[in-house]
Structures are given as structure tokens and as C-alpha cells.
Design an enzyme around this catalytic site. Sequence first.
Site, PDB file in Angstrom:
ATOM      1  N   CYS A  47       0.374  -7.216   7.678  1.00 25.65           N
ATOM      2  CA  CYS A  47       1.144  -6.541   6.644  1.00 25.65           C
ATOM      3  C   CYS A  47       2.207  -5.630   7.284  1.00 25.65           C
ATOM      4  O   CYS A  47       3.095  -6.097   7.977  1.00 25.65           O
ATOM      5  CB  CYS A  47       0.198  -5.790   5.717  1.00 25.65           C
ATOM      6  SG  CYS A  47       0.884  -5.272   4.147  1.00 25.65           S
ATOM      7  N   HIS A  48       2.127  -4.300   7.065  1.00 26.78           N
ATOM      8  CA  HIS A  48       3.062  -3.362   7.686  1.00 26.78           C
ATOM      9  C   HIS A  48       2.564  -2.873   9.049  1.00 26.78           C
ATOM     10  O   HIS A  48       3.232  -2.063   9.691  1.00 26.78           O
ATOM     11  CB  HIS A  48       3.289  -2.162   6.769  1.00 26.78           C
ATOM     12  CG  HIS A  48       4.077  -2.464   5.534  1.00 26.78           C
ATOM     13  ND1 HIS A  48       3.555  -3.167   4.469  1.00 26.78           N
ATOM     14  CD2 HIS A  48       5.361  -2.179   5.186  1.00 26.78           C
ATOM     15  CE1 HIS A  48       4.471  -3.282   3.515  1.00 26.78           C
ATOM     16  NE2 HIS A  48       5.571  -2.706   3.919  1.00 26.78           N
TER      17      HIS A  48
END
Length: 205
Positions: A90-91
Site C-alpha cells: 500500500c503506502h
Amino acid sequence: MSSTASPEQAGAEVHLISPASGEIQAMNKDISPASRYPVDRTVDQADPADYDALVLPGGTVNPDRLRMDPAAMAFVTAFFNQDKPVAAICHGPWSLVETGVVNGRTVTSYPSLRTDIRNAGGNWVDQQVQVDNGLVTSRSPHDLPAFCAKMIEEFAERRHARQIRRPDSSVRLRSGTGSWAEAGAAPRPVRAPRIVAERASTSGC
């Protein structure tokens, strides 16, 4: 399925590392509070040399806070300097951008990070899971099954490769059938792989 559940299920010892002691508040989609988890060690207490691999969970707030913490980024960098596997989803790859280790690597991430990754010298691809020399990355929680499977595979392979380069050591590795494969000198048991998950005070994905 969380990004640390699979290593534990595979027999690894997992520690939750954070810049601050106490507990971290997990979040669903960065909005809804989920479970709380106790921090095993703070970043300044943990030594990367004690661990076999690193997991960088996702969410937006968690990776953004981590990349602003110099000690946390030094911790991440140490795994690459020691040629240890790292998994980020994800991030989570924001830490790879901040430390500069993404330069020259092919990775994936949440789509909003692609410009950051390209500006840092990385090659961004839109795939559910991407592996580049011990670095496992995925885009979002939808990719968790593929991410966890590839992470475990890579962690096992990289640990095995490092250990059989040491002829004076004995390593016992669990095979896919549940039997044991041995490498090295006289057989003796060793501890389970130690995996570290690094998070800020809040985490969500």
C-alpha cells in the site's frame, strides 16, 4: 488477513516496532478504529541485526509518520545494507522513497505513490505483487493474499541463501511438506526466523 499474520502462521517470531512505546491503534481504511496492538520494542531499542526480515504495513497515516522519523528510516535502511528481505504494501513504499533504496528497483504500491517512486528513481508497475532482489511490494489490501504468499516465499529463500553461505553454521528449514531440510555442519536446532513489522502510533490499510 493482516500483513503480519502470515509470517506468524509460518512459524516466524514477529515483533512490532514503533518509534514510541505502548500500543498502536490500527485503523480500517484510515478512518475506523480497529484493534490495538502492544509495541514489542521501540526503534531505538531494536537492532536490525537481530532480525531476518522487515514488513512495512500500509495505510496512509502510518507510513507518512514513519518517513518523518530519522531513526525509523535508519532502521529501514539497515535491512537493505545487510541484504535482508523487506516487504511493503500500500503506502508502505513511502519509506523506500524516503531512504533512497527504491532507486533502480522495480516496485508496485498504492497508485498515488507512483510519481513519488518514479521521481526517486524507481520503476513503478501496476501488479498485485512485485519482487525485486528481496524486496516484495503490493498495491493495496486487495492484494494481501498474493502479498503474504510471496513475502513468506521470499523471506524463506533469502534466509536460506544467507545461511548456506556460512559453512560453519547449521540451519534447519521447514519445507513445504512440513519436513525439515538441513544445511551446514552438525545438526542442531535454531530459533524461528525473526520478522519485524515497523509502524507508527496509528496504522491502517
